[in-house]
Design an enzyme around this catalytic site. Sequence first.
Site, PDB file in Angstrom:
ATOM      1  CG  ASP A  41     -84.221  80.301 -27.310  1.00 31.11           C
ATOM      2  OD1 ASP A  41     -83.743  81.387 -27.659  1.00 31.11           O
ATOM      3  OD2 ASP A  41     -83.548  79.237 -27.273  1.00 31.11           O
ATOM      4  CG  ASP A  65     -78.626  85.754 -29.657  1.00 32.51           C
ATOM      5  OD1 ASP A  65     -77.994  85.534 -28.606  1.00 32.51           O
ATOM      6  OD2 ASP A  65     -79.717  85.209 -29.935  1.00 32.51           O
TER       7      ASP A  65
HETATM    8  O1  TEU Z   1     -80.621  82.085 -30.359  1.00 35.31           O
HETATM    9  C1  TEU Z   1     -80.822  81.343 -31.492  1.00 35.31           C
HETATM   10  C2  TEU Z   1     -79.765  81.354 -32.514  1.00 35.31           C
HETATM   11  O2  TEU Z   1     -79.600  80.415 -33.227  1.00 35.31           O
HETATM   12  C3  TEU Z   1     -78.945  82.537 -32.756  1.00 35.31           C
HETATM   13  O3  TEU Z   1     -79.357  83.763 -32.485  1.00 35.31           O
HETATM   14  C4  TEU Z   1     -77.559  82.256 -32.400  1.00 35.31           C
HETATM   15  O4  TEU Z   1     -77.118  83.020 -31.328  1.00 35.31           O
HETATM   16  C5  TEU Z   1     -76.773  82.565 -33.628  1.00 35.31           C
HETATM   17  O5  TEU Z   1     -77.315  81.844 -34.684  1.00 35.31           O
HETATM   18  C6  TEU Z   1     -75.378  82.138 -33.487  1.00 35.31           C
HETATM   19  O6  TEU Z   1     -74.673  82.618 -34.571  1.00 35.31           O
HETATM   20  C7  TEU Z   1     -81.336  81.760 -29.215  1.00 35.31           C
HETATM   21  C8  TEU Z   1     -80.971  82.708 -28.102  1.00 35.31           C
HETATM   22  O7  TEU Z   1     -81.385  84.002 -28.437  1.00 35.31           O
HETATM   23  C9  TEU Z   1     -79.505  82.600 -27.837  1.00 35.31           C
HETATM   24  O8  TEU Z   1     -79.033  83.539 -26.912  1.00 35.31           O
HETATM   25  C10 TEU Z   1     -79.248  81.191 -27.345  1.00 35.31           C
HETATM   26  O9  TEU Z   1     -77.873  80.990 -27.186  1.00 35.31           O
HETATM   27  C11 TEU Z   1     -79.792  80.148 -28.322  1.00 35.31           C
HETATM   28  O10 TEU Z   1     -81.106  80.450 -28.780  1.00 35.31           O
HETATM   29  C12 TEU Z   1     -79.860  78.796 -27.651  1.00 35.31           C
HETATM   30  O11 TEU Z   1     -80.867  78.782 -26.694  1.00 35.31           O
END
Ligand code: TEU
Length: 550
Positions: free
Chosen positions: A197, A323
């Site tokens: 992640d 996301d």
């Molecule tokens: O996501 C990272 C991230 O920055 C984005 O996809 C975020 O959801 C988007 O920029 C918001 O507009 C990862 C994970 O996939 C996500 O589900 C988590 O919430 C995030 O990291 C934190 O761990």
Amino acid sequence: MTDFRKSTVYQIYPKSFYDSNGDGLGDLRGIMEKLDYIKELGADYIWMTPFFLSPQKDNGYDVEDYYRIDPRYGTMEDFEELSAEAEKRGIRLMLDMVFNHTSDRHEWFRKALEGDEKYRNFYIWKKGKEPGVPPTNWESKFGGSAWQYVEKFDEYYLHLFDVSQPDLNWDNPQVREEIRKVVRFWMGKGVKGFRFDVINLISKGDFLDDHEGDGRRFYTDGPHIHQYLQELNRETFGKDAEIITVGEMSSTSMENCYQYASEDGKELSMVFSFHHLKVDFMGNEKWVLVPYDFRKLKEILFSWQKGMAEHRAWNAVFWCNHDQPRVVSRFGSEGKYWKESAKMLGTAIHCLRGTPYIYQGEELGMTNPGFTDISQYRDVESLNHFRILQEKGLTEQDAYRILQVHSRDNSRTPMQWTGQANGGFTEGEPWMEVTKNCSYINAEAELADGDSVFRHYQKLVRLRKEYDVISMGDVKPLAEEHPQVFAYERTWKDEELLVVNNFYGRETVWSSGLDTAGFEKLLGNYEDGCPENGTFRLRPFETMVLFRRK
Ligand code: TEU
């Protein structure tokens, strides 16, 4: 060893996949019950988003204990059984490791708050600029300041995400050693894949105010990022040639990705980048409504295809994840051409160079739910921005319209298994509402229909295995100036492939100037239809994959 160039990864969001015990939440045993479905689709790997012990403020991306399974999802025995059952079917598991931050309930952070110096050093603490003013003006990705004040120390800790997700201090060697232990533990359980992640945010640079934006340039692809990844690789997963890895790269640059995902294997097998999914943003601002920019979408996809190939680096190719909004609602059509557009979008992405990822329900053409009330939303980011948008002066209705398009909950509604109550997802009360169109968009109906979106995805997965030109071939962009067509050519030894897609719900003509004699159609979404003398007459959202041997 599975060749990841010929493989397809299926992503599961456990909470919304299948509920085996009627508590309204999906669980590991639920995944086990559906392994045959994934086998039928043909996927080689299952990436499961985090199911570790967690207070679930960010649905498991806030990890309290990396070694334990959240009881809401099951037990370690359930995981082991799932792993064995998957293996029987030739499917491997990919775990989602969240190492940029922990939950504030993690033992390390609790000890840090107690004042234990060893653990305070596991996180990032700074003095404020002056009383009441955070160390820098950086913004949290979920809204508000990225710093949280703790009175006891008269210091702030950094949280690039929710306040409950403090960032780890990777510059501390003890943190890196603890992370390695976690990876080794799961390798010991036979795990053959890892998704990391936001891994390109782990190395922080200068702590300075950002006069242009939100601070991301100070911590994205930071000063020691390649060193830390190489070290993790060398000391853990790099020791097992069967393990594949994918790094989620937030706001990254292509130059850095050449190295992250280089064929030399020193860092990761492949990367997720998101530039092609910001074509309906205004710069980096996602909470706005602007039509998506088709030319920019093509330009970005092509430049990554070319750049990564020239530098012998590997892409993960995808439209959807937990996301992102549903792609059929985003770049396709929910209405008249729902099925055609879902198939077209699948084809456009799956025939590219890279490992394709399918997010649960994408193979059914699942859509955004169209929620109309804040009580239907669950995601912390959506709830925060619903408030922030109104604070900025938008009406409630306007805030809803933005959420309906951009909320992460668009993809998190329960999987639509049947046309029955709650889409067959649970016998209980689902943790989030099931989208109404489960009456006709559901797995049961699509498995029974030879012409369904599911059957189309199944063919895409199979074609990648059968044709080296899809898994290995070079990519040449075509129709770059065409306002409706996304097309490319792939070549490998004596094999040639043409992939032609109409991204719009109206007919169009593309005079390609190509010699199209001798091509056969491998796949399409209309029964007949082939180019004549290099001219493609494309119907709404038409897609075709053509093949010939030289
Ligand atoms: O996501 C990272 C991230 O920055 C984005 O996809 C975020 O959801 C988007 O920029 C918001 O507009 C990862 C994970 O996939 C996500 O589900 C988590 O919430 C995030 O990291 C934190 O761990």
